[in-house]
Write a protein that holds these residues in place. Structure first.
Motif, PDB file in Angstrom:
ATOM      1  N   TRP A 187      59.739 -31.032 -18.369  1.00  0.00           N
ATOM      2  CA  TRP A 187      58.578 -30.377 -18.958  1.00  0.00           C
ATOM      3  C   TRP A 187      58.083 -31.266 -20.079  1.00  0.00           C
ATOM      4  O   TRP A 187      58.784 -32.166 -20.534  1.00  0.00           O
ATOM      5  CB  TRP A 187      58.921 -28.974 -19.485  1.00  0.00           C
ATOM      6  CG  TRP A 187      60.055 -28.963 -20.449  1.00  0.00           C
ATOM      7  CD1 TRP A 187      60.008 -29.204 -21.787  1.00  0.00           C
ATOM      8  CD2 TRP A 187      61.434 -28.744 -20.142  1.00  0.00           C
ATOM      9  NE1 TRP A 187      61.261 -29.146 -22.338  1.00  0.00           N
ATOM     10  CE2 TRP A 187      62.151 -28.854 -21.351  1.00  0.00           C
ATOM     11  CE3 TRP A 187      62.132 -28.452 -18.981  1.00  0.00           C
ATOM     12  CZ2 TRP A 187      63.532 -28.691 -21.412  1.00  0.00           C
ATOM     13  CZ3 TRP A 187      63.495 -28.288 -19.060  1.00  0.00           C
ATOM     14  CH2 TRP A 187      64.182 -28.404 -20.256  1.00  0.00           C
ATOM     15  N   ASN A 188      56.857 -31.004 -20.495  1.00  0.00           N
ATOM     16  CA  ASN A 188      56.262 -31.840 -21.529  1.00  0.00           C
ATOM     17  C   ASN A 188      55.342 -30.993 -22.406  1.00  0.00           C
ATOM     18  O   ASN A 188      54.303 -30.534 -21.957  1.00  0.00           O
ATOM     19  CB  ASN A 188      55.485 -32.994 -20.891  1.00  0.00           C
ATOM     20  CG  ASN A 188      55.025 -34.000 -21.905  1.00  0.00           C
ATOM     21  OD1 ASN A 188      55.128 -33.800 -23.105  1.00  0.00           O
ATOM     22  ND2 ASN A 188      54.512 -35.106 -21.420  1.00  0.00           N
ATOM     23  N   TYR A 189      55.752 -30.810 -23.636  1.00  0.00           N
ATOM     24  CA  TYR A 189      54.967 -30.032 -24.597  1.00  0.00           C
ATOM     25  C   TYR A 189      54.203 -30.936 -25.565  1.00  0.00           C
ATOM     26  O   TYR A 189      53.764 -30.480 -26.614  1.00  0.00           O
ATOM     27  CB  TYR A 189      55.888 -29.113 -25.420  1.00  0.00           C
ATOM     28  CG  TYR A 189      56.617 -28.071 -24.636  1.00  0.00           C
ATOM     29  CD1 TYR A 189      55.954 -27.255 -23.723  1.00  0.00           C
ATOM     30  CD2 TYR A 189      57.978 -27.861 -24.812  1.00  0.00           C
ATOM     31  CE1 TYR A 189      56.628 -26.278 -23.011  1.00  0.00           C
ATOM     32  CE2 TYR A 189      58.658 -26.885 -24.116  1.00  0.00           C
ATOM     33  CZ  TYR A 189      57.975 -26.096 -23.219  1.00  0.00           C
ATOM     34  OH  TYR A 189      58.647 -25.126 -22.524  1.00  0.00           O
ATOM     35  N   SER A 190      54.019 -32.208 -25.226  1.00  0.00           N
ATOM     36  CA  SER A 190      53.408 -33.146 -26.177  1.00  0.00           C
ATOM     37  C   SER A 190      51.960 -32.793 -26.524  1.00  0.00           C
ATOM     38  O   SER A 190      51.454 -33.227 -27.550  1.00  0.00           O
ATOM     39  CB  SER A 190      53.504 -34.576 -25.660  1.00  0.00           C
ATOM     40  OG  SER A 190      52.846 -34.699 -24.419  1.00  0.00           O
ATOM     41  N   TYR A 222      50.973 -29.771 -27.197  1.00  0.00           N
ATOM     42  CA  TYR A 222      51.013 -28.575 -28.037  1.00  0.00           C
ATOM     43  C   TYR A 222      51.234 -28.959 -29.493  1.00  0.00           C
ATOM     44  O   TYR A 222      51.844 -29.992 -29.782  1.00  0.00           O
ATOM     45  CB  TYR A 222      52.150 -27.647 -27.603  1.00  0.00           C
ATOM     46  CG  TYR A 222      51.943 -26.984 -26.267  1.00  0.00           C
ATOM     47  CD1 TYR A 222      51.420 -25.707 -26.189  1.00  0.00           C
ATOM     48  CD2 TYR A 222      52.279 -27.631 -25.083  1.00  0.00           C
ATOM     49  CE1 TYR A 222      51.232 -25.075 -24.967  1.00  0.00           C
ATOM     50  CE2 TYR A 222      52.107 -27.015 -23.851  1.00  0.00           C
ATOM     51  CZ  TYR A 222      51.576 -25.745 -23.811  1.00  0.00           C
ATOM     52  OH  TYR A 222      51.400 -25.138 -22.607  1.00  0.00           O
ATOM     53  N   GLN A 264      55.267 -29.877 -31.958  1.00  0.00           N
ATOM     54  CA  GLN A 264      56.222 -30.208 -30.904  1.00  0.00           C
ATOM     55  C   GLN A 264      57.135 -31.335 -31.375  1.00  0.00           C
ATOM     56  O   GLN A 264      56.836 -32.041 -32.323  1.00  0.00           O
ATOM     57  CB  GLN A 264      55.477 -30.578 -29.611  1.00  0.00           C
ATOM     58  CG  GLN A 264      54.479 -31.702 -29.740  1.00  0.00           C
ATOM     59  CD  GLN A 264      55.082 -33.081 -29.544  1.00  0.00           C
ATOM     60  OE1 GLN A 264      56.131 -33.261 -28.945  1.00  0.00           O
ATOM     61  NE2 GLN A 264      54.399 -34.091 -30.069  1.00  0.00           N
ATOM     62  N   GLY A 295      57.909 -33.804 -27.171  1.00  0.00           N
ATOM     63  CA  GLY A 295      57.490 -33.151 -25.935  1.00  0.00           C
ATOM     64  C   GLY A 295      58.526 -32.217 -25.335  1.00  0.00           C
ATOM     65  O   GLY A 295      58.247 -31.538 -24.355  1.00  0.00           O
ATOM     66  N   CYS A 317      58.502 -27.033 -28.671  1.00  0.00           N
ATOM     67  CA  CYS A 317      57.379 -26.838 -29.584  1.00  0.00           C
ATOM     68  C   CYS A 317      57.421 -25.418 -30.121  1.00  0.00           C
ATOM     69  O   CYS A 317      57.880 -24.493 -29.436  1.00  0.00           O
ATOM     70  CB  CYS A 317      56.050 -27.174 -28.930  1.00  0.00           C
ATOM     71  SG  CYS A 317      55.445 -25.959 -27.784  1.00  0.00           S
ATOM     72  N   VAL A 332      55.698 -22.307 -28.127  1.00  0.00           N
ATOM     73  CA  VAL A 332      56.446 -21.910 -26.932  1.00  0.00           C
ATOM     74  C   VAL A 332      57.765 -21.264 -27.333  1.00  0.00           C
ATOM     75  O   VAL A 332      58.157 -20.239 -26.778  1.00  0.00           O
ATOM     76  CB  VAL A 332      56.659 -23.117 -25.988  1.00  0.00           C
ATOM     77  CG1 VAL A 332      57.611 -22.767 -24.861  1.00  0.00           C
ATOM     78  CG2 VAL A 332      55.327 -23.596 -25.438  1.00  0.00           C
TER      79      VAL A 332
END
Length: 187
Positions: free
Chosen positions: A117-120, A122, A125, A128, A131, A134
């Protein structure tokens, strides 16, 4: 003493089945969420089978360490004030999943060269992997799930006869190990 030992062993099989069920529900949630928000089907698990063990592991771990928001477990059981107990529960429902998500994310990228997964994109964070928005969302969802649905699911799984629980647990363990090996090392 012998009866308590037999019950504890039977409990392990039921606990594993609960982990399997929660992993499937996690996969179903992720898949439905992506479909509803992005309008496309996406298999959200690392495994080929429809399971996200990170969900099952996280919820099972929270149950083993802290119980449910109403019952409390471990040191939370000693907190008599229900408001304080629930606030502490929320804190741990934030910290445990966030830590697990960070660890699993780093582990899979380092050893399998896959970013699951990648939250970069958001705010707030970290690399990534995690964050704040989330993590806060998961905290509320976990609290509500453990308060409203988990007790029902646990009772349902506990009704499974011990022999069937053993067979199903072994079968799912074999399937998961085979799926993990195939996904991680063959694909």
């Amino acid at each position: 003493m012998q009866v308590a030992k037999k019950n504890a062993v039977g409990g392990v099989w039921h606990l594993f089945l609960l982990l399997v069920l929660l992993s499937f529900l996690g996969w179903a949630y992720e898949t439905a969420f992506v479909y509803l928000t992005l309008g496309r089907y996406s298999d959200r698990g690392f495994l080929s089978l429809p399971f996200c063990p990170i969900y099952g592991s996280c919820l099972t771990g929270i149950y083993l360490l802290f119980g449910t928001p109403d019952e409390g477990r471990g040191f939370l059981k000693k907190v008599n004030d229900p408001v304080k107990r629930r606030l502490l529960y929320l804190l741990f429902a934030l910290l445990l999943p966030t830590g697990l998500e960070l660890f699993i994310g780093l582990f899979f990228e380092r050893y399998f060269h896959r970013k699951l997964w990648n939250y970069s994109k958001y705010p707030y964070q970290f690399k990534g992997y995690i964050c704040l928005p989330v993590s806060l969302s998961w905290t509320v969802l976990i609290f509500l799930f453990m308060k409203l649905l988990f007790p029902f699911l646990k009772r349902l799984v506990d009704k499974c006869p011990k022999g069937l629980a053993v067979v199903l647990s072994i079968a799912f363990a074999i399937l998961w190990v085979g799926d993990f090996i195939t996904t991680a090392f063959v694909k």
